[in-house]
Structures are given as C-alpha cells and as structure tokens.
Design an enzyme around this catalytic site. Structure first.
Site, PDB file in Angstrom:
ATOM      1  N   CYS A  66       0.864  -1.178   0.000  1.00  0.00           N
ATOM      2  CA  CYS A  66       0.000   0.000   0.000  1.00  0.00           C
ATOM      3  C   CYS A  66       0.899   1.226   0.000  1.00  0.00           C
ATOM      4  O   CYS A  66       2.119   1.101  -0.105  1.00  0.00           O
ATOM      5  CB  CYS A  66      -0.994   0.001   1.157  1.00  0.00           C
ATOM      6  N   HIS A  99      14.824 -13.698  12.017  1.00  0.00           N
ATOM      7  CA  HIS A  99      14.639 -13.527  13.458  1.00  0.00           C
ATOM      8  C   HIS A  99      13.192 -13.603  13.920  1.00  0.00           C
ATOM      9  O   HIS A  99      12.940 -13.968  15.066  1.00  0.00           O
ATOM     10  CB  HIS A  99      15.226 -12.187  13.913  1.00  0.00           C
TER      11      HIS A  99
END
Length: 144
Positions: A66, A99
């Site tokens: 977006c 991570h």
C-alpha cells in the site's frame, strides 16, 4: 513444486503488485487477492482474505503493498497466525524472516523504488527462519 505466495494491494500499491507478480511468477505460484486497478479501495477487503489463505495453509507466505505499508500491515497482524513486517529495505526483509519468522511483509510503495521493492521481496522469499534463540521469542508473540 512451486511455493505458493499470496499477494494483495490497495490502489496505491496496485502498480507495484503487478510488477512483483510478473517478476516472481516464473518461480512461484502467486495467488492475487487484488485490487485489480488503481481505483480507490479499502485495503482490508484484500488483506484479510490473503492473511486467511496463509493461516489455513493455502499459501506459504504473503506480500502486501500500500502507500505507506502501515495499513496493510496493521490489518494482517490482527490475524493470530500472521507475523507481518513492514519492510522498506532488503535487510529488514532478511531479518524479518531470520529472526521473526515473518510470514507476510508489507511494502510502502510511495516511499521506495520499484527496484528496491523487488529486492525486498527477493530477500523475503529466499531467506529462512533461523530458529534457535529466536524460536522462543516467536512463540511468545501470539496473545490469546
């Protein structure tokens, strides 16, 4: 067998969505949840179905686009099984996978180039979760 990827965007991200789709369609099966033009739309109408497709295993990963990347990310993260990271540079996408085991990313089309968007998606799709010390942290993300 090609990995299955969900993609969705609002009107501000439509052009980038089409570029990403075209660039990665040879190596991935991409399910496009829309929008399908630059006409103004409400991004949750496209983000929720894309997120559900990942929650139910229909797609492995997801790409959301977006103008700022924020609206689509906030919407996706309302889903219990979604970990969507806002990525404005390739290194962020790499770390989000390594991570955080991010299964969706959001891209801010109004703030990065098309070339950087491709690099971000490439890093996201080609990086694996490291597990190890990160697994315990990821396990604590969901809040019931």
């Amino acid at each position: 067998m090609k990995r299955k990827i969900a993609i969705a965007a609002d009107h501000a991200g439509y052009e980038y969505k089409e570029i990403v789709k075209k660039y990665f369609s040879e190596n991935f099966e991409i399910q496009d949840f829309g929008t399908f033009s630059t006409d103004s739309v409400d991004y949750p109408d496209f983000v929720h179905p894309a997120a559900v497709s990942i929650e139910n295993g229909e797609n492995e990963l997801g790409i959301l686009i977006c103008g700022s990347g924020n609206g689509v990310q906030i919407t996706a993260n309302k889903h219990q099984k979604i970990r969507c990271a806002l990525c404005w540079m390739p290194d962020i996408a790499t770390l989000a996978r390594q991570h955080n085991d991010a299964n969706m990313i959001s891209i801010p089309a109004r703030f990065i180039s098309k070339e950087i968007a491709i690099e971000i998606v490439d890093k996201f799709l080609s990086t694996d979760f490291e597990g190890g010390r990160h697994q315990n942290r990821v396990d604590k993300i969901a809040f019931c």
